[in-house]
Every structure is written in structure tokens, then in C-alpha cells.
Design an enzyme around this catalytic site. Sequence first.
Site, PDB file in Angstrom:
ATOM      1  N   ASN A 271       1.124  -0.557   0.035  1.00 13.64           N
ATOM      2  CA  ASN A 271       0.139   0.591  -0.124  1.00 13.64           C
ATOM      3  C   ASN A 271       0.716   1.406   0.143  1.00 13.64           C
ATOM      4  O   ASN A 271       1.219   1.715   0.917  1.00 13.64           O
ATOM      5  CB  ASN A 271      -0.744  -0.117   1.107  1.00 13.64           C
ATOM      6  CG  ASN A 271      -1.848   1.253   0.716  1.00 13.64           C
ATOM      7  OD1 ASN A 271      -1.256   1.950   0.272  1.00 13.64           O
ATOM      8  ND2 ASN A 271      -2.512   1.210   2.888  1.00 13.64           N
ATOM      9  N   TRP A 272       0.912   1.073  -0.875  1.00 15.25           N
ATOM     10  CA  TRP A 272       2.201   3.176  -1.489  1.00 15.25           C
ATOM     11  C   TRP A 272       1.675   3.792  -0.448  1.00 15.25           C
ATOM     12  O   TRP A 272       2.712   5.078  -0.546  1.00 15.25           O
ATOM     13  CB  TRP A 272       2.542   2.833  -2.874  1.00 15.25           C
ATOM     14  CG  TRP A 272       3.294   2.214  -3.229  1.00 15.25           C
ATOM     15  CD1 TRP A 272       3.714   0.829  -3.092  1.00 15.25           C
ATOM     16  CD2 TRP A 272       4.476   1.808  -5.124  1.00 15.25           C
ATOM     17  NE1 TRP A 272       4.493   0.302  -3.127  1.00 15.25           N
ATOM     18  CE2 TRP A 272       4.565   1.054  -4.722  1.00 15.25           C
ATOM     19  CE3 TRP A 272       4.488   3.463  -5.745  1.00 15.25           C
ATOM     20  CZ2 TRP A 272       5.750   0.607  -5.535  1.00 15.25           C
ATOM     21  CZ3 TRP A 272       5.021   3.036  -6.701  1.00 15.25           C
ATOM     22  CH2 TRP A 272       5.765   1.425  -6.631  1.00 15.25           C
ATOM     23  N   LYS A 273       0.186   4.634  -0.625  1.00 14.71           N
ATOM     24  CA  LYS A 273      -0.645   5.406  -0.041  1.00 14.71           C
ATOM     25  C   LYS A 273       0.215   6.734  -1.056  1.00 14.71           C
ATOM     26  O   LYS A 273       0.075   6.226  -2.141  1.00 14.71           O
ATOM     27  CB  LYS A 273      -0.349   5.732   0.827  1.00 14.71           C
ATOM     28  CG  LYS A 273      -0.013   4.255   2.286  1.00 14.71           C
ATOM     29  CD  LYS A 273       0.121   4.792   4.084  1.00 14.71           C
ATOM     30  CE  LYS A 273      -0.571   3.582   4.537  1.00 14.71           C
ATOM     31  NZ  LYS A 273      -0.573   3.968   6.245  1.00 14.71           N
TER      32      LYS A 273
ATOM     33  N   HIS B   8     -10.167   0.868   3.838  1.00 16.48           N
ATOM     34  CA  HIS B   8      -8.199   1.638   4.565  1.00 16.48           C
ATOM     35  C   HIS B   8      -8.761   2.583   5.267  1.00 16.48           C
ATOM     36  O   HIS B   8      -9.564   3.185   5.435  1.00 16.48           O
ATOM     37  CB  HIS B   8      -7.215   2.215   3.865  1.00 16.48           C
ATOM     38  CG  HIS B   8      -6.209   1.972   4.610  1.00 16.48           C
ATOM     39  ND1 HIS B   8      -5.704   2.833   4.639  1.00 16.48           N
ATOM     40  CD2 HIS B   8      -4.986   1.077   4.530  1.00 16.48           C
ATOM     41  CE1 HIS B   8      -4.546   2.154   5.841  1.00 16.48           C
ATOM     42  NE2 HIS B   8      -3.823   2.250   5.158  1.00 16.48           N
TER      43      HIS B   8
ATOM     44  N   GLU C 141      -7.496   5.023   6.887  1.00 20.32           N
ATOM     45  CA  GLU C 141      -7.352   6.187   6.213  1.00 20.32           C
ATOM     46  C   GLU C 141      -8.462   6.687   5.549  1.00 20.32           C
ATOM     47  O   GLU C 141      -8.549   8.188   5.656  1.00 20.32           O
ATOM     48  CB  GLU C 141      -6.098   6.245   5.561  1.00 20.32           C
ATOM     49  CG  GLU C 141      -4.390   5.821   6.835  1.00 20.32           C
ATOM     50  CD  GLU C 141      -3.720   6.062   6.077  1.00 20.32           C
ATOM     51  OE1 GLU C 141      -3.619   5.828   4.753  1.00 20.32           O
ATOM     52  OE2 GLU C 141      -2.714   5.224   6.551  1.00 20.32           O
TER      53      GLU C 141
ATOM     54  N   GLU D 156      -6.665  -4.610   9.786  1.00 20.95           N
ATOM     55  CA  GLU D 156      -4.997  -3.948  10.124  1.00 20.95           C
ATOM     56  C   GLU D 156      -5.951  -3.167  11.239  1.00 20.95           C
ATOM     57  O   GLU D 156      -6.668  -1.541  10.816  1.00 20.95           O
ATOM     58  CB  GLU D 156      -4.871  -2.435   8.906  1.00 20.95           C
ATOM     59  CG  GLU D 156      -4.798  -3.265   7.610  1.00 20.95           C
ATOM     60  CD  GLU D 156      -4.158  -2.574   6.613  1.00 20.95           C
ATOM     61  OE1 GLU D 156      -3.112  -2.937   6.256  1.00 20.95           O
ATOM     62  OE2 GLU D 156      -5.144  -1.484   6.604  1.00 20.95           O
TER      63      GLU D 156
ATOM     64  N   GLY E 171       1.412   2.476  10.584  1.00 27.82           N
ATOM     65  CA  GLY E 171       2.342   3.517  10.838  1.00 27.82           C
ATOM     66  C   GLY E 171       2.399   3.847  11.202  1.00 27.82           C
ATOM     67  O   GLY E 171       3.431   4.484  12.239  1.00 27.82           O
TER      68      GLY E 171
ATOM     69  N   SER F 188       2.383  -2.018  10.546  1.00 28.54           N
ATOM     70  CA  SER F 188       4.177  -2.513  11.334  1.00 28.54           C
ATOM     71  C   SER F 188       4.504  -3.076  10.694  1.00 28.54           C
ATOM     72  O   SER F 188       5.059  -3.573  11.699  1.00 28.54           O
ATOM     73  CB  SER F 188       3.862  -1.801  11.774  1.00 28.54           C
ATOM     74  OG  SER F 188       3.801  -0.300  12.524  1.00 28.54           O
TER      75      SER F 188
ATOM     76  N   GLY G 115       2.674  -1.260   4.365  1.00 28.49           N
ATOM     77  CA  GLY G 115       2.579   0.202   4.139  1.00 28.49           C
ATOM     78  C   GLY G 115       4.430   0.636   3.492  1.00 28.49           C
ATOM     79  O   GLY G 115       4.694   0.258   2.569  1.00 28.49           O
ATOM     80  N   GLY G 116       4.241   1.201   4.950  1.00 30.07           N
ATOM     81  CA  GLY G 116       5.865   1.734   4.966  1.00 30.07           C
ATOM     82  C   GLY G 116       7.126   0.839   4.115  1.00 30.07           C
ATOM     83  O   GLY G 116       7.632   1.677   3.392  1.00 30.07           O
TER      84      GLY G 116
HETATM   85  P1  PGA Z   1       2.178   0.601   8.105  1.00 33.55           P
HETATM   86  O1  PGA Z   1       1.095   0.403   6.784  1.00 33.55           O
HETATM   87  O2  PGA Z   1       2.538  -0.984   7.068  1.00 33.55           O
HETATM   88  O3  PGA Z   1       3.026   1.587   7.549  1.00 33.55           O
HETATM   89  O4  PGA Z   1       1.376   0.033   8.902  1.00 33.55           O
HETATM   90  C1  PGA Z   1       0.307  -0.531   6.716  1.00 33.55           C
HETATM   91  C2  PGA Z   1      -1.012   0.092   6.373  1.00 33.55           C
HETATM   92  O5  PGA Z   1      -1.735   0.798   6.168  1.00 33.55           O
HETATM   93  O6  PGA Z   1      -2.184  -0.385   4.908  1.00 33.55           O
END
Ligand code: PGA
Length: 249
Positions: free
Chosen positions: A9-11, A94, A96, A166, A172, A212, A233-234
Site C-alpha cells: 500500500n504505497w499510499k 482503508h 485512512e 488492519e 504506521g 507495521s 505500508g511503509g
Molecule cells: P504500515 O501500513 O505497514 O506502514 O503500518 C499498513 C497499511 O496502512 O496498510
Amino acid sequence: MRKQIVAGNWKMNNGLSQTQSLITDLRNQTKTSDAEVMISPSFTNLWSAFDTLRKDDIEVIAQNMHFAEDGAYTGEVSAGMLKSIGIKTVILGHSERREYFNETDELLAKKVDAALAKGMRVIFCFGEELADRKAGNEEAVVGSQIKNALFHLGAADFQNIVLAYEPVWAIGTGETASPEQAQDMHAFIRKTLADTYGNDVADAVSILYGGSVKPANAEEIFSKPDVDGGLIGGASLKAEDFFAIVNAF
Ligand code: PGA
């Protein structure tokens, strides 16, 4: 056998040249697991990423879409538009999107329907907040998120649904759910599916964990029987880290 999936998930990261150089780095990695690999560049870079990767074993997917076919929705992108450039999978729900863009279960149900109607596959995200877990409400919250957005679907629709648990407190933050917490929730999710749709459907749906996930913890999380992969994500923004996670199976 359920599909194992690792999706990045590059966001809202990476312009055109960064997207291209990360893709170059990804192509230089060696995959040693059977997991399906996906990345999700921003809308502006979806086509170039898709075009570059069309012969590779990395699927390019979208991070969001609108529920309508087309029309007066300034700034939005439809399932049909995604399909028109070859995108077959979309992330929906998601945390977010829920938090910053007020996406509700009701809205997400419409998005899920629109994606499935176009024959797309949905990675449907959900998860409890820290306060829910502290109050012991995590299963009630997750159960209602899934039921409200998905349980109007028919059993066959679940062939095109991937679930992504999640916990919001782990996204994050560097704080990961323990492998046991992930397994417990994934088993609950599978049982919730089985109670309504039966064991065959429940056993066939891949349930990803997100929050994470890193090279250092992926192997232990993925070793749990109901964890079928990760939404990353990250760590998906560095090719080596991402493939270390892909290869953690
Ligand atoms: P993260 O994000 O791995 O940076 O915690 C996961 C996500 O939001 O899908």
C-alpha cells in the site's frame, strides 16, 4: 489452498520518476515464495506502472475508487476507468479513507458492489481502534465492519474478496499486533464468515494482516494458520524490505 498475497500500500507516496525507480528496484529482486505480489501506485502513476510491469509477476492495483460508473463526481475515479487501463484489483475501506474521508460501512458497501459488478477483485480493509481494543470490543467492531459492508453479498462474490485486518493502532506506528493477536482475530473473522456462508467459503477467502509488518516480523506473523499474507505500508516503499516480506512465507 488459499492464495498467499503480499500487497504494497504505497499510499500518497512517489511521483512518476520515484515510481519508475522503485519498480526498477522491485524487478531486480528475486522472489522465492509463491505469494502473489501487488503494488499500488497513486492514480497518476497507475498506467505507467501497469505498462512497465505487464510481463512481470507483480500486479498493479488501485488504492481506492468511486462507486458510481461515471458522471458529476469531480476528482473521482471509477471502476470502469481502472479497468480500462488494465487494473483488476482495488483496495477499499482503508482506515485512512474511513478516518480522513469519512468513508462509512454504507458507502463502502456501494464501492464493493461497484467493483464486483465490473469483475474486479477487492482487498477490503477494516480494523479496530486502540480504544476498542482497550475496551475489549475489537471483535464486535470488526464483526460489524465486515457484516455491514459485505454480508449482503452472495457466496460466489467472495471469490473476488480478499480481507485485510488492519488494527488502526498498528498502522504506521511501529507497533505490530502480536502474531497471536493477529491469529486470534483472523480465526474470528473466518468463523464469522463460516457462520453465514459456510466453511467452504470461509476457508477459501485470503485474510491479510496489515500494520507495521516488516522483514523482522513478517515470518512469524505469516506462520500463523489463518494469516494468508500482508498489506504492507511503509516497508513496501523499499524494494529489498518488500521482497524480504514477500519471501517470508
Ligand atoms: P504500515 O501500513 O505497514 O506502514 O503500518 C499498513 C497499511 O496502512 O496498510
